[in-house]
Structures are given as C-alpha cells and as structure tokens.
Design a protein around this motif. Structure first.
Motif, PDB file in Angstrom:
ATOM      1  N   PHE A 226      36.284  42.853  42.467  1.00  0.00           N
ATOM      2  CA  PHE A 226      37.012  43.796  41.614  1.00  0.00           C
ATOM      3  C   PHE A 226      38.390  43.243  41.256  1.00  0.00           C
ATOM      4  O   PHE A 226      38.810  43.289  40.092  1.00  0.00           O
ATOM      5  CB  PHE A 226      37.150  45.139  42.336  1.00  0.00           C
ATOM      6  CG  PHE A 226      37.950  46.167  41.578  1.00  0.00           C
ATOM      7  CD1 PHE A 226      37.329  46.981  40.650  1.00  0.00           C
ATOM      8  CD2 PHE A 226      39.316  46.310  41.797  1.00  0.00           C
ATOM      9  CE1 PHE A 226      38.071  47.938  39.935  1.00  0.00           C
ATOM     10  CE2 PHE A 226      40.056  47.260  41.096  1.00  0.00           C
ATOM     11  CZ  PHE A 226      39.427  48.068  40.164  1.00  0.00           C
ATOM     12  N   GLU A 227      39.103  42.729  42.251  1.00  0.00           N
ATOM     13  CA  GLU A 227      40.450  42.217  42.016  1.00  0.00           C
ATOM     14  C   GLU A 227      40.432  41.046  41.035  1.00  0.00           C
ATOM     15  O   GLU A 227      41.267  40.964  40.135  1.00  0.00           O
ATOM     16  CB  GLU A 227      41.078  41.777  43.347  1.00  0.00           C
ATOM     17  CG  GLU A 227      42.563  41.443  43.267  1.00  0.00           C
ATOM     18  CD  GLU A 227      42.843  40.077  42.659  1.00  0.00           C
ATOM     19  OE1 GLU A 227      43.873  39.933  41.968  1.00  0.00           O
ATOM     20  OE2 GLU A 227      42.013  39.163  42.864  1.00  0.00           O
ATOM     21  N   GLU A 228      39.459  40.171  41.214  1.00  0.00           N
ATOM     22  CA  GLU A 228      39.373  38.995  40.348  1.00  0.00           C
ATOM     23  C   GLU A 228      39.127  39.378  38.896  1.00  0.00           C
ATOM     24  O   GLU A 228      39.676  38.765  37.974  1.00  0.00           O
ATOM     25  CB  GLU A 228      38.257  38.071  40.849  1.00  0.00           C
ATOM     26  CG  GLU A 228      38.133  36.774  40.074  1.00  0.00           C
ATOM     27  CD  GLU A 228      37.066  35.862  40.644  1.00  0.00           C
ATOM     28  OE1 GLU A 228      36.674  34.910  39.942  1.00  0.00           O
ATOM     29  OE2 GLU A 228      36.608  36.087  41.784  1.00  0.00           O
ATOM     30  N   LYS A 229      38.320  40.427  38.682  1.00  0.00           N
ATOM     31  CA  LYS A 229      37.934  40.809  37.323  1.00  0.00           C
ATOM     32  C   LYS A 229      38.937  41.761  36.666  1.00  0.00           C
ATOM     33  O   LYS A 229      39.230  41.632  35.468  1.00  0.00           O
ATOM     34  CB  LYS A 229      36.554  41.463  37.339  1.00  0.00           C
ATOM     35  CG  LYS A 229      36.006  41.773  35.946  1.00  0.00           C
ATOM     36  CD  LYS A 229      34.566  42.237  36.019  1.00  0.00           C
ATOM     37  CE  LYS A 229      34.008  42.476  34.611  1.00  0.00           C
ATOM     38  NZ  LYS A 229      32.581  42.926  34.656  1.00  0.00           N
ATOM     39  N   PHE A 230      39.484  42.714  37.433  1.00  0.00           N
ATOM     40  CA  PHE A 230      40.268  43.779  36.823  1.00  0.00           C
ATOM     41  C   PHE A 230      41.757  43.775  37.187  1.00  0.00           C
ATOM     42  O   PHE A 230      42.552  44.409  36.495  1.00  0.00           O
ATOM     43  CB  PHE A 230      39.685  45.146  37.222  1.00  0.00           C
ATOM     44  CG  PHE A 230      38.284  45.369  36.739  1.00  0.00           C
ATOM     45  CD1 PHE A 230      38.019  45.606  35.396  1.00  0.00           C
ATOM     46  CD2 PHE A 230      37.223  45.333  37.630  1.00  0.00           C
ATOM     47  CE1 PHE A 230      36.727  45.820  34.950  1.00  0.00           C
ATOM     48  CE2 PHE A 230      35.926  45.543  37.199  1.00  0.00           C
ATOM     49  CZ  PHE A 230      35.666  45.787  35.849  1.00  0.00           C
ATOM     50  N   VAL A 231      42.149  43.098  38.250  1.00  0.00           N
ATOM     51  CA  VAL A 231      43.529  43.175  38.714  1.00  0.00           C
ATOM     52  C   VAL A 231      44.251  41.842  38.526  1.00  0.00           C
ATOM     53  O   VAL A 231      45.219  41.731  37.790  1.00  0.00           O
ATOM     54  CB  VAL A 231      43.603  43.611  40.196  1.00  0.00           C
ATOM     55  CG1 VAL A 231      45.062  43.728  40.636  1.00  0.00           C
ATOM     56  CG2 VAL A 231      42.869  44.925  40.402  1.00  0.00           C
ATOM     57  N   ASN A 232      43.781  40.831  39.235  1.00  0.00           N
ATOM     58  CA  ASN A 232      44.339  39.482  39.127  1.00  0.00           C
ATOM     59  C   ASN A 232      45.864  39.474  39.315  1.00  0.00           C
ATOM     60  O   ASN A 232      46.610  38.979  38.484  1.00  0.00           O
ATOM     61  CB  ASN A 232      43.977  38.861  37.772  1.00  0.00           C
ATOM     62  CG  ASN A 232      44.194  37.362  37.763  1.00  0.00           C
ATOM     63  OD1 ASN A 232      44.150  36.707  38.803  1.00  0.00           O
ATOM     64  ND2 ASN A 232      44.454  36.815  36.581  1.00  0.00           N
TER      65      ASN A 232
END
Length: 310
Positions: A226-232
């Motif tokens: 999730f972090e890689e796709k939406f937050v970064n």
C-alpha cells in the motif's frame, strides 16, 4: 500439557548460572538485556529505520522480523516443549513471559523451543548487520542477540538449546529472504510465499503468539504494498525527526491495539478458542497496517506544508 525433553548439561549450566547471577543485581541486569528481544523493541527498531532513517532497510528488517514472529510460534507448536521451570524445581523463573498470566499457564506463557527472544533479536540485529556499514555498529549488532540469548536461560525461561535454535532460525530466515529476493523480483509473490507458509498453523497452533505473528506479517505485507503504491513517503536526515516519528508510531501502535480491544472482554480475548484467535490475527493485521501503511501519510502531508510555507 506439552513435551519434556532436554540434555542433562543444559540443566547443569542453568543451575550454575542462576547460582552465580540469581541475585537482585544479576536478575535486574539480565531482565534489562532480555528487553532487547521483546517484540515491541524489535518493532521500535523497524520503525526507527522505516519511518525515519532508511525506508528500504526498514522494509527488509521488518519483513524478516515479522517472519520470525510467525515461524517461531509455528515451530513451538510442533515441538510443544515445556519451559525448564515446569519440570525442574532447581530452576527458577525470574521473569514471566506474560506478566498478567499464571506462571504455569502454558498456553499463555508459551512453549519453549525455540526461543522467541533469540530468534527475534537475532533476526532484527543480524539483518541490520547486513545493511549497516559502520564497524562499531556491526559489533553491537552481533553482540546484542548473543546477550539476549544468554539472558533467557539465566532468567529460567529457556533451555540453552532453545536459544541456539532461536539464533539458527534467525539466520535461516535472513538467508531464505535474501535468496528469494535474488530469484523472485516481484515482492508480492515473496509476501504470498511467507503468508502461505503460516497457513498450516491455523489447524494445530494453540498459543496466542502464532495468531499475533500471522496478523503482524499479514499487516506488514499489505502495508508495504500500500505504501509503495499510494503513499511513497520520504525519509528524513534528522535524527530528532526520526525519533519523533518512532515515538508517534509506537504510541499509535499501542492506541490502535487498545481501541480494537474495546468491543471484547478480556476473558473472551484470552479464551483458548478459534474465534478469539482469529480476531487477534485481524486485530494485529489492522494495527500494523495502520502504523506502517497509513501513518506515513502524515509525513508526506507535513512535508508539503513545509514546502508551501517556503
């Protein structure tokens, strides 16, 4: 309940060490050392690197730690080895695993083989050993798990072979993760492999730590994706900011866990039955997802505010 197996030399070593260090000072020192193998401390290490210093190192260490948190109780529930103080009156337990539970409640205190503190600290610190270049830190990363392991049989919680196999498990996990990352470039497939490895445990594991471990691994895998796709989010060079992020994440971890417990009574959550165990798995998956996946969104937002003010 459980199986008793040991080598005579293990009991002799524990008796000797407890005779030397089984005083107020020795117990206090080794109880402190033992804290470096606690799950919360390992999570704090993950958080410090993931939220603050280096996200990629944090993800690497975090995956290894959560795999250890799952595999250790999975193995424990296969061997169901009783802790040494259960069967040897000469060995005293100086520090309970679950402080609020009865000392001889084996499901609450957990099985003995292998040592979770040894595998957890070994996985955390030896993973960092591979990633951090500074020599003095490498020395610390080697020594700390060794001291944690020693503390476990000084305190009466584990046989020496529990500790030795806990260290071995840590090294095996690091090796397997590294090999899979060489062979498989898709992280989601690697996550799926480790999640599938724990599924058999739902059919035979009777201790709470397995369900905690599966929930933490599930939450971490979902959160990393999730972090890689939406937050970064971006890391920070500031040690102060890293510490503040870690403190904030730790408080969020504890608060989220406490809130998710509110709909249930303590008696229900402590019941040795599948429904409370599944709820425990879901609870820890949500807690880790919130802390690892959603919490970093704050960093990105505050960073934008800071840039807008400039």
């Amino acid at each position: 309940m459980g199986q008793t197996f040991f080598f005579n030399w293990e009991v002799a070593v524990m008796e000797w060490l407890q005779g030397v260090f089984g005083n107020a000072v020795g117990i206090a020192v080794f109880s402190f050392i033992s804290e470096f193998g606690e799950d919360l401390f390992c999570v704090a290490i993950l958080g410090f690197f993931y939220w603050g210093i280096n996200k990629q190192i944090g993800k690497y260490v975090g995956l290894n730690i959560t795999i250890a948190t799952l595999w250790n109780p999975l193995i424990k529930n296969i061997f169901v080895r009783r802790r040494p103080y259960f069967d040897h009156a000469s060995i005293k337990l100086f520090k309970k695993i679950e402080a609020d539970a009865d000392t001889y409640d084996i499901l609450a205190q957990g099985f003995s083989f292998p040592s979770g503190h040894s595998s957890g600290s070994g996985t955390a610190f030896w993973s960092l050993f591979k990633k951090i270049k500074k020599t003095w830190l490498k020395v610390i990363f080697i020594v700390v798990p060794l001291l944690v392991g020693l503390s476990r049989f000084v305190l009466g919680a584990h046989y020496p072979t529990d500790v030795l196999c806990g260290w071995a498990l840590a090294l095996i996990i690091i090796l397997i993760v590294d090999l899979l990352r060489k062979w498989i470039k898709n992280e989601k497939i690697i996550y799926a492999i480790f999640l599938l490895s724990g599924v058999p445990g739902f059919f035979f594991c009777t201790s709470q730590d397995f369900y905690t471990g599966y929930g933490m691994l599930l939450g971490a895998c979902l959160a990393f994706s999730f972090e890689e796709k939406f937050v970064n989010f971006e890391n920070t060079d500031s040690i102060i900011k890293s510490i503040l992020r870690t403190i904030g994440g730790g408080c969020l971890f504890l608060a989220t866990n406490a809130v998710l417990k509110l709909p249930f009574t303590k008696e229900f959550l402590d019941t040795a039955a599948m429904l409370p165990w599944i709820i425990r798995t879901i609870r820890y998956a949500i807690v880790v997802f919130v802390c690892v996946g959603l919490y970093p969104m704050i960093f990105k937002y505050t960073s934008k505010i800071g840039k807008a003010r400039k």
